[in-house]
Design an enzyme around this catalytic site. Structure first.
Site, PDB file in Angstrom:
ATOM      1  CG  HIS A  56      68.788  -6.436   6.448  1.00 49.75           C
ATOM      2  ND1 HIS A  56      69.554  -5.588   7.260  1.00 49.75           N
ATOM      3  CD2 HIS A  56      69.276  -6.300   5.339  1.00 49.75           C
ATOM      4  CE1 HIS A  56      70.763  -5.238   6.493  1.00 49.75           C
ATOM      5  NE2 HIS A  56      70.552  -5.454   5.388  1.00 49.75           N
ATOM      6  CD  GLU A  58      67.305  -8.278  12.020  1.00 41.39           C
ATOM      7  OE1 GLU A  58      68.420  -8.939  12.558  1.00 41.39           O
ATOM      8  OE2 GLU A  58      67.425  -7.992  10.927  1.00 41.39           O
ATOM      9  CB  CYS A  85      72.474  -4.189  10.274  1.00 46.38           C
ATOM     10  SG  CYS A  85      71.075  -3.322   9.602  1.00 46.38           S
ATOM     11  CB  CYS A  95      67.705  -4.281  11.747  1.00 47.53           C
ATOM     12  SG  CYS A  95      67.347  -4.882   9.851  1.00 47.53           S
TER      13      CYS A  95
END
Length: 155
Positions: A56, A58, A85, A95
């Site tokens: 992801h 982040e 998330c 994240c």
């Protein structure tokens, strides 16, 4: 440096621009992230799928700071085009948890995560963890446009 509406909007727009680098996929959102220190200097950037298809945005940005143990991120801001998330199918750590563990003191986002893949509670969990969360929903349509392959435009 004071983080004003205009400063936040500029960095958040940068995160949205980064999300455009994410390859469209039927299984994940295209997200961009920028970590900015308390002085207004970008420390790291990331986007979904940047270094691995399951990473992801982040996570990608935070990974770039992993070797810098002397960084105090309490005054830093994570700009993320989409709400971080709280659950993942592809990895064990969300994240939101990564942001809390890193000690980032502030998160700015444009759009809360739609419940297409999971029920996300990133805003609540971050706030409960002492992180200041700022939303700029006026930029949400840009995030929806980047993710048009998954989301219908707002009516």
């Amino acid at each position: 440096m004071a983080f004003t509406y205009d400063v936040d909007r500029r960095w958040l727009t940068t995160a949205i621009d980064l999300s455009r680098l994410s390859p469209p996929s039927p299984s994940h959102y295209a997200v961009g992230a920028v970590i900015v220190d308390r002085h207004g200097t970008a420390l790291a950037t990331g986007y979904t799928g940047e270094s691995h298809p399951a990473h992801h945005a982040e996570e990608a940005a935070l990974a770039k700071l992993a070797g810098h143990r002397d960084l105090d991120l309490a005054g830093a801001t994570m700009y993320s085009s989409l709400e971080p998330c709280t659950t993942r199918r592809s990895r064990p750590t969300s994240c939101t948890h990564l942001i809390l563990t890193a000690g980032i003191g502030r998160v700015v986002l444009a759009l809360r995560e739609p419940s297409l893949f999971a029920d996300c509670e990133g805003v609540r969990i971050l706030a409960d963890g002492g992180v200041a969360v700022v939303e700029h929903p006026g930029l949400g349509d840009l995030v929806r446009d980047v993710n048009a392959h998954l989301l219908a435009p707002a009516v």
